[in-house]
Design a protein around this motif. Sequence first.
Motif, short mmCIF file in Angstrom:
data_model
loop_
_atom_site.label_atom_id
_atom_site.label_comp_id
_atom_site.label_asym_id
_atom_site.label_seq_id
_atom_site.Cartn_x
_atom_site.Cartn_y
_atom_site.Cartn_z
N ARG A 129 65.12 83.61 55.15
CA ARG A 129 65.72 82.34 55.53
C ARG A 129 64.61 81.40 55.96
O ARG A 129 63.63 81.81 56.58
CB ARG A 129 66.68 82.56 56.70
N ILE A 130 64.77 80.14 55.62
CA ILE A 130 63.85 79.09 56.07
C ILE A 130 64.70 77.99 56.68
O ILE A 130 65.74 77.61 56.13
CB ILE A 130 62.98 78.56 54.91
N CYS A 131 64.25 77.49 57.81
CA CYS A 131 64.99 76.47 58.56
C CYS A 131 64.24 75.15 58.52
O CYS A 131 63.13 75.05 58.03
CB CYS A 131 65.14 76.91 60.01
N ALA A 132 64.87 74.14 59.07
CA ALA A 132 64.24 72.85 59.27
C ALA A 132 64.94 72.16 60.43
O ALA A 132 66.13 72.40 60.67
CB ALA A 132 64.32 71.98 58.02
N ILE A 133 64.19 71.34 61.14
CA ILE A 133 64.76 70.55 62.22
C ILE A 133 64.30 69.11 62.08
O ILE A 133 63.22 68.85 61.54
CB ILE A 133 64.37 71.09 63.62
N THR A 134 65.14 68.21 62.54
CA THR A 134 64.75 66.81 62.58
C THR A 134 65.59 66.12 63.65
O THR A 134 66.66 66.60 64.01
CB THR A 134 64.90 66.12 61.20
N ASN A 135 65.07 65.02 64.13
CA ASN A 135 65.83 64.25 65.11
C ASN A 135 67.15 63.80 64.50
O ASN A 135 67.24 63.53 63.30
CB ASN A 135 65.02 63.03 65.57
N LEU A 136 68.15 63.69 65.34
CA LEU A 136 69.48 63.29 64.87
C LEU A 136 69.45 61.91 64.22
O LEU A 136 70.20 61.64 63.29
CB LEU A 136 70.48 63.31 66.03
N GLU A 137 68.56 61.03 64.70
CA GLU A 137 68.49 59.66 64.18
C GLU A 137 67.71 59.56 62.87
O GLU A 137 67.72 58.51 62.23
CB GLU A 137 67.81 58.74 65.20
N ASN A 138 67.01 60.60 62.48
CA ASN A 138 66.13 60.53 61.32
C ASN A 138 66.91 60.84 60.03
O ASN A 138 66.78 61.90 59.43
CB ASN A 138 64.95 61.50 61.49
N ALA A 139 67.69 59.86 59.61
CA ALA A 139 68.54 60.03 58.43
C ALA A 139 67.72 60.27 57.16
O ALA A 139 68.14 61.04 56.29
CB ALA A 139 69.44 58.81 58.26
N ALA A 140 66.56 59.65 57.04
CA ALA A 140 65.74 59.81 55.83
C ALA A 140 65.28 61.26 55.69
O ALA A 140 65.36 61.83 54.59
CB ALA A 140 64.55 58.87 55.87
N SER A 141 64.81 61.87 56.76
CA SER A 141 64.39 63.27 56.67
C SER A 141 65.57 64.19 56.40
O SER A 141 65.45 65.16 55.66
CB SER A 141 63.68 63.70 57.95
#
Length: 184
Positions: A129-141
């Motif tokens: 499994r590979i995950c990712a995280i991003t800020n809630l506001e970062n719609a582009a990512s």
Amino acid sequence: MRTSTDTLESERLRVRRFSVDDLDLLARLLADPEVTLHLGGVKDRAGAEATLRRRALDYYDQHPGLGMWATIERATGRPVGFHVLNHIHGETDIQVGYALFRDAWGLGYATEMSVRLLRYGFDDLALPRICAITNLENAASQRGLRKAGLVRKGERTFTHPALAGEGPMAWFEADRQVWRVNAG
């Protein structure tokens, strides 16, 4: 990506290990307030040097095959940012991620190399499994992660000092078997 000469390539990009000679590149990227808006904020040169040492140079030996790599346009040799396949700060989960210079935004580079790194992680490293995280506001990512085949699985908060101040973050996952079927 286990030796200093290893690279991974996609159609338009190549990633390679960072070296001590890349401090200026990383410092320039991490000094841009727009680039670092969702990466914990601007880092001065000393902060960039600490990141280079801890998340790249030392990390390569501690976690063979994983790391933070300079992302380069194949056609021009121009550095466009970095991509990661590494541990989320303070966690055992492996993440895919990226930061690109502003002039490389909107070109599909984040997604293109993320797909290549997912394939590397699943096929060469046999990660389940590979995950990712991003800020809630970062719609582009978030769009880029979805295009790469990751699925949003809610939100998570983290206790590590590098992430604790960010609050809840969007959490994405890709399971090896499911991703391979969907990626073709």
